[in-house]
Design a protein around this motif. Structure first.
Motif, PDB file in Angstrom:
ATOM      1  N   SER A 480      53.851  87.568  61.460  1.00 33.44           N
ATOM      2  CA  SER A 480      53.670  88.489  61.502  1.00 33.44           C
ATOM      3  C   SER A 480      52.163  88.585  62.704  1.00 33.44           C
ATOM      4  O   SER A 480      51.473  87.368  62.978  1.00 33.44           O
ATOM      5  N   SER A 481      52.057  89.733  63.019  1.00 39.42           N
ATOM      6  CA  SER A 481      50.870  89.792  64.288  1.00 39.42           C
ATOM      7  C   SER A 481      49.676  89.881  63.552  1.00 39.42           C
ATOM      8  O   SER A 481      48.490  90.323  64.645  1.00 39.42           O
ATOM      9  N   GLU A 482      49.863  90.239  62.356  1.00 41.17           N
ATOM     10  CA  GLU A 482      48.247  90.809  62.112  1.00 41.17           C
ATOM     11  C   GLU A 482      47.455  89.394  62.391  1.00 41.17           C
ATOM     12  O   GLU A 482      47.661  87.939  61.915  1.00 41.17           O
ATOM     13  N   PHE A 483      45.984  89.597  61.910  1.00 39.60           N
ATOM     14  CA  PHE A 483      45.326  88.912  62.236  1.00 39.60           C
ATOM     15  C   PHE A 483      43.559  88.849  61.476  1.00 39.60           C
ATOM     16  O   PHE A 483      42.635  87.734  61.217  1.00 39.60           O
ATOM     17  N   ARG A 484      43.871  89.886  60.619  1.00 39.52           N
ATOM     18  CA  ARG A 484      42.420  90.367  59.428  1.00 39.52           C
ATOM     19  C   ARG A 484      42.969  89.758  57.751  1.00 39.52           C
ATOM     20  O   ARG A 484      43.934  90.650  57.640  1.00 39.52           O
ATOM     21  N   LEU A 485      43.236  88.984  57.333  1.00 36.94           N
ATOM     22  CA  LEU A 485      43.468  88.470  55.530  1.00 36.94           C
ATOM     23  C   LEU A 485      42.329  88.461  55.210  1.00 36.94           C
ATOM     24  O   LEU A 485      40.718  87.906  55.573  1.00 36.94           O
ATOM     25  N   ILE A 486      42.301  88.547  53.770  1.00 33.28           N
ATOM     26  CA  ILE A 486      41.159  87.882  52.401  1.00 33.28           C
ATOM     27  C   ILE A 486      42.070  87.318  51.861  1.00 33.28           C
ATOM     28  O   ILE A 486      42.926  86.957  51.245  1.00 33.28           O
ATOM     29  N   LEU A 487      41.029  85.930  51.223  1.00 35.10           N
ATOM     30  CA  LEU A 487      41.466  84.830  50.803  1.00 35.10           C
ATOM     31  C   LEU A 487      41.384  84.628  49.939  1.00 35.10           C
ATOM     32  O   LEU A 487      39.375  84.418  49.986  1.00 35.10           O
ATOM     33  N   SER A 488      41.853  85.020  48.481  1.00 34.29           N
ATOM     34  CA  SER A 488      40.935  84.850  47.041  1.00 34.29           C
ATOM     35  C   SER A 488      40.740  84.177  46.289  1.00 34.29           C
ATOM     36  O   SER A 488      42.281  83.523  46.579  1.00 34.29           O
ATOM     37  N   SER A 503      33.626  74.185  58.363  1.00 37.71           N
ATOM     38  CA  SER A 503      34.335  73.810  57.056  1.00 37.71           C
ATOM     39  C   SER A 503      35.636  74.185  57.421  1.00 37.71           C
ATOM     40  O   SER A 503      35.964  74.546  58.250  1.00 37.71           O
ATOM     41  N   VAL A 504      36.179  73.758  56.619  1.00 37.67           N
ATOM     42  CA  VAL A 504      37.989  73.839  56.376  1.00 37.67           C
ATOM     43  C   VAL A 504      38.492  75.055  56.902  1.00 37.67           C
ATOM     44  O   VAL A 504      39.298  75.245  57.467  1.00 37.67           O
ATOM     45  N   ILE A 505      37.436  75.955  55.989  1.00 43.00           N
ATOM     46  CA  ILE A 505      38.268  77.963  56.998  1.00 43.00           C
ATOM     47  C   ILE A 505      38.258  78.033  58.025  1.00 43.00           C
ATOM     48  O   ILE A 505      38.915  78.849  58.997  1.00 43.00           O
ATOM     49  N   SER A 506      36.649  77.228  58.706  1.00 46.89           N
ATOM     50  CA  SER A 506      36.861  77.364  60.259  1.00 46.89           C
ATOM     51  C   SER A 506      37.843  77.265  60.969  1.00 46.89           C
ATOM     52  O   SER A 506      38.542  77.238  61.488  1.00 46.89           O
ATOM     53  N   LYS A 507      38.072  76.353  60.088  1.00 48.46           N
ATOM     54  CA  LYS A 507      40.073  75.015  62.041  1.00 48.46           C
ATOM     55  C   LYS A 507      40.259  75.713  61.116  1.00 48.46           C
ATOM     56  O   LYS A 507      41.706  76.075  62.259  1.00 48.46           O
ATOM     57  N   LEU A 508      41.027  75.977  60.044  1.00 54.33           N
ATOM     58  CA  LEU A 508      42.153  77.513  60.240  1.00 54.33           C
ATOM     59  C   LEU A 508      42.062  78.484  61.194  1.00 54.33           C
ATOM     60  O   LEU A 508      43.316  78.861  61.063  1.00 54.33           O
ATOM     61  N   MET A 509      41.226  79.434  60.624  1.00 56.81           N
ATOM     62  CA  MET A 509      41.222  80.541  61.122  1.00 56.81           C
ATOM     63  C   MET A 509      41.304  80.343  63.401  1.00 56.81           C
ATOM     64  O   MET A 509      41.806  80.683  62.980  1.00 56.81           O
ATOM     65  N   ILE A 510      40.536  79.323  63.237  1.00 54.50           N
ATOM     66  CA  ILE A 510      41.513  78.890  64.560  1.00 54.50           C
ATOM     67  C   ILE A 510      41.930  78.548  65.213  1.00 54.50           C
ATOM     68  O   ILE A 510      43.281  78.489  65.825  1.00 54.50           O
ATOM     69  N   LYS A 511      42.908  77.744  63.774  1.00 56.19           N
ATOM     70  CA  LYS A 511      44.051  76.950  64.334  1.00 56.19           C
ATOM     71  C   LYS A 511      45.433  78.455  64.422  1.00 56.19           C
ATOM     72  O   LYS A 511      46.216  77.747  64.936  1.00 56.19           O
ATOM     73  N   TYR A 512      45.720  79.250  63.253  1.00 51.00           N
ATOM     74  CA  TYR A 512      46.082  80.111  63.374  1.00 51.00           C
ATOM     75  C   TYR A 512      45.924  81.483  63.554  1.00 51.00           C
ATOM     76  O   TYR A 512      46.259  82.231  63.397  1.00 51.00           O
ATOM     77  N   PHE A 513      44.361  81.480  64.728  1.00 56.80           N
ATOM     78  CA  PHE A 513      43.956  82.894  65.137  1.00 56.80           C
ATOM     79  C   PHE A 513      44.429  83.894  64.396  1.00 56.80           C
ATOM     80  O   PHE A 513      44.854  84.882  64.575  1.00 56.80           O
ATOM     81  N   ALA A 514      43.062  83.562  63.348  1.00 59.17           N
ATOM     82  CA  ALA A 514      43.381  84.768  62.200  1.00 59.17           C
ATOM     83  C   ALA A 514      42.083  84.954  61.767  1.00 59.17           C
ATOM     84  O   ALA A 514      40.861  83.731  62.155  1.00 59.17           O
ATOM     85  N   ARG A 515      41.550  85.869  61.103  1.00 59.71           N
ATOM     86  CA  ARG A 515      40.102  86.414  60.852  1.00 59.71           C
ATOM     87  C   ARG A 515      40.227  85.871  59.230  1.00 59.71           C
ATOM     88  O   ARG A 515      40.990  87.245  58.785  1.00 59.71           O
ATOM     89  N   ILE A 516      39.933  85.448  58.694  1.00 60.63           N
ATOM     90  CA  ILE A 516      40.109  85.395  56.974  1.00 60.63           C
ATOM     91  C   ILE A 516      38.807  85.351  56.232  1.00 60.63           C
ATOM     92  O   ILE A 516      37.587  84.186  56.663  1.00 60.63           O
ATOM     93  N   LYS A 517      38.399  86.592  55.213  1.00 61.76           N
ATOM     94  CA  LYS A 517      37.287  86.580  54.414  1.00 61.76           C
ATOM     95  C   LYS A 517      37.829  86.029  53.447  1.00 61.76           C
ATOM     96  O   LYS A 517      39.197  85.739  52.484  1.00 61.76           O
ATOM     97  N   VAL A 518      36.547  84.905  52.578  1.00 60.05           N
ATOM     98  CA  VAL A 518      37.000  84.253  51.401  1.00 60.05           C
ATOM     99  C   VAL A 518      36.495  84.674  50.529  1.00 60.05           C
ATOM    100  O   VAL A 518      35.396  85.450  50.556  1.00 60.05           O
ATOM    101  N   LYS A 530      45.286  83.539  46.768  1.00 60.26           N
ATOM    102  CA  LYS A 530      46.260  85.077  46.682  1.00 60.26           C
ATOM    103  C   LYS A 530      45.385  85.303  48.475  1.00 60.26           C
ATOM    104  O   LYS A 530      44.245  84.663  48.981  1.00 60.26           O
ATOM    105  N   PHE A 531      46.680  85.994  49.001  1.00 58.00           N
ATOM    106  CA  PHE A 531      46.511  86.556  50.382  1.00 58.00           C
ATOM    107  C   PHE A 531      46.928  88.100  50.716  1.00 58.00           C
ATOM    108  O   PHE A 531      47.629  88.313  50.356  1.00 58.00           O
ATOM    109  N   PHE A 532      45.713  88.776  50.897  1.00 59.98           N
ATOM    110  CA  PHE A 532      45.234  90.538  50.913  1.00 59.98           C
ATOM    111  C   PHE A 532      45.891  90.745  52.629  1.00 59.98           C
ATOM    112  O   PHE A 532      45.063  89.978  53.124  1.00 59.98           O
ATOM    113  N   SER A 533      46.666  91.408  53.153  1.00 60.93           N
ATOM    114  CA  SER A 533      46.631  91.944  54.238  1.00 60.93           C
ATOM    115  C   SER A 533      45.522  93.049  54.083  1.00 60.93           C
ATOM    116  O   SER A 533      45.472  94.064  53.271  1.00 60.93           O
ATOM    117  N   VAL A 534      44.474  92.642  55.361  1.00 57.62           N
ATOM    118  CA  VAL A 534      43.171  93.901  55.029  1.00 57.62           C
ATOM    119  C   VAL A 534      43.844  95.775  55.637  1.00 57.62           C
ATOM    120  O   VAL A 534      43.770  96.608  55.280  1.00 57.62           O
TER     121      VAL A 534
END
Length: 545
Positions: A480-488, A503-518, A530-534
């Protein structure tokens, strides 16, 4: 037997699998929230002596005092009380086994006898603790409350018990184990050549400081003096550093930490009979390669960097085998199953029969028991079960079948590096096994007390859940080429994953080049995510599991 070491390094854990002929044989895991203490050395104070249980409790700076049994006290703290008839006899030297949990040389052979201990029979030691042994008679333990003592951790804490320690210090190297407080010079029994044993013993004595000893490991076979010298210099430097730290301590604390899991596995188990070491982390690959170049350059070409797109454990079929280690029920091909239950006192294993094709009940029972026996032996090693293990096999009336089952179990467990004692089947069809407990077992490592049920049940630990999220993101980024996600997440997990600036979530965002809102959600289980596609405005969790 084809043997391989497979190492998976994730953002939140390091996992090591050892395979034998392509089948998973042993499994180790290192989690950041469960520090590994085995092999570490502490300078502590005796906080309490309990003569009734032949033990002392040592304050080593951890949350809970360490347990030191009198049988684990080195000779510098022992005063032998020798009877009249023993005066003319020298005491045999005892063999000190290596303390690292990944040691393969469990039975080194002493090269010579130590001088007999001094006779203190006319001295008054009534105020000191005493300990009786069949070998040495009554031994007075020269310990008192408030005394400083150097100890090494030989068993991890588990349940409500603290770590277990010994004052018999052993510092493992690639080729030798240095014993700074013992004059024993032992050679692994796996080195059978008399000339080679004599050569290695003679070489060791050139480097040994006065009053110190060693155990020469199997890996030293055929090594020249220069290779062994490098190992000795490193070990002596470590001991010198420990002595410096001891002199500078004003309160109990650590003076030596053993290698991290992957490095210690390679140090202790990477021998010429291992075909490959596969590792999926560039940094770890570089570290291991540098170490092997230094100590065993002839094995350098066997260390390989995994570059596949799938996970290393998935490609090697490890994940499927590991799935069994997390379950209470393990199915057998015959249709039966094995149930594994953990209690604080012991592990109980129940063998259940399936639908047998043979009308003879005895034959069916024997066939299922033999299949279950192999699976149980495998699961004991994989799960690193320690302490007392009770196996309830299907009842058999034929004594020959019962003996065959017992003998086959002994053969299967002979490959286990941990010390095990196996007893024949009882009249009730129960087999008792005692196995050396060193680490926490897999269940204790990968689960934690549930805050909802106050410990009456178990849930997946946060570390394992984060690793599942990490794997989900790897699959997601692959297609997938998406980079905006919501993690519930459950609030308890969401707070943990977002705390601190780095934080752990910061490391994951850098590692996978994704913007993740928890987002916190009480409707999400504490061991789920659960992951939701924005962009798509929908739940996409199931698409990338």
């Amino acid at each position: 037997m084809k043997k391989e070491i497979i190492i998976n390094s994730a953002i939140n854990e390091v996992r090591v699998a050892i395979t034998e002929d392509g089948e998973l044989a042993e499994y180790f895991i290192e989690l950041p929230n469960k520090e590994r203490y085995i092999g570490s050395i502490y300078y502590g104070k005796v906080s309490k002596i309990l003569q009734g249980i032949n033990a002392a409790f040592i304050d080593i700076g951890l949350n809970q005092d360490a347990f030191l049994h009198f049988s684990d006290v080195d000779e510098n703290l022992e005063l032998n009380v020798i009877t009249e008839e023993d005066d003319d006899e020298s005491l045999d030297s005892e063999i000190i086994s290596e303390t690292n949990e990944t040691n393969e040389d469990n039975e080194p052979e002493p090269s010579e006898k130590k001088p007999a201990k001094k006779n203190y029979k006319n001295q008054k030691n009534n105020r000191l603790a005493k300990f009786k042994t069949k070998r040495s008679g009554e031994v007075t333990i020269n310990l008192k409350e408030g005394q400083w003592v150097l100890v090494q951790i030989v068993r991890e804490a588990y349940a409500n018990k603290g770590v277990k320690v010994t004052s018999k210090i052993a510092i493992p190297g690639r080729y030798v184990v240095f014993l700074p407080k013992d004059e024993l010079v032992g050679v692994s029994r796996k080195i059978s050549s008399y000339q080679e044993r004599r050569r290695l013993r003679s070489t060791a004595k050139k480097f040994l400081p006065k009053g110190a000893g060693c155990i020469i490991r199997t890996a030293s076979r055929g090594k020249n003096e220069e290779e062994l010298k490098r190992d000795w210099i490193e070990l002596l430097d470590i001991w010198s550093e420990i002595e410096k730290k001891m002199s500078g301590l004003t309160k109990p604390g650590n003076v030596y930490m053993d290698m991290q899991l992957a490095n210690s596995i390679v140090r202790d188990l990477f021998t010429p009979n291992v075909q490959r070491v596969n590792v999926d982390s560039k940094k770890l690959y570089k570290d291991l390669n540098n170490y092997i170049k230094r100590v065993s350059p002839h094995l350098e070409n066997r260390v390989e960097l995994y570059t596949g797109k799938n996970g290393i454990f998935e490609d090697f079929g490890i994940d499927k085998e590991l799935a069994k280690t997390y379950k209470r029920r393990v199915n057998l091909t015959s249709g039966g199953d094995v149930m594994i239950e953990h209690t604080e006192a012991m592990t109980v294993i129940d063998v259940n029969s399936g639908k047998g094709s043979d009308r003879d009940q005895e034959r069916n029972a024997f066939k299922t028991n033999m299949e279950a026996m192999k699976e149980v032996a495998k699961q004991i090693r994989l799960r690193d079960l320690g302490g007392m293990i009770i196996i309830d096999f299907i009842d058999m009336t034929d004594d020959n079948n019962r003996k065959k089952l017992y003998n086959e179990m002994k053969k299967e467990m002979a490959r286990d590096r941990a010390k095990t004692v196996i007893y024949p089947l009882s009249q009730l069809g129960l087999m008792q096994i005692t196995r050396q407990r060193i680490n926490q077992n897999i269940v204790e490592k990968l689960t934690e007390s549930c805050p909802m049920c106050k410990g009456s049940g178990r849930i997946t630990s946060k570390a394992v859940l984060i690793n599942e999220i990490d794997r989900w993101l790897k699959n997601f980024r692959r297609s997938s080429s998406e980079f905006r996600l919501i993690l519930s997440l459950h609030p308890n997990v969401a707070d943990f994953i977002t705390k601190d600036t780095w934080s752990v979530i910061s490391k994951l965002m850098i590692k996978y080049f994704a913007r993740i809102k928890v987002q916190q959600s009480d409707s999400v289980g504490i061991d789920q995510f659960k992951f939701f596609s924005v962009r798509q405005q929908k739940d996409i969790t199931g698409e990338y599991l």
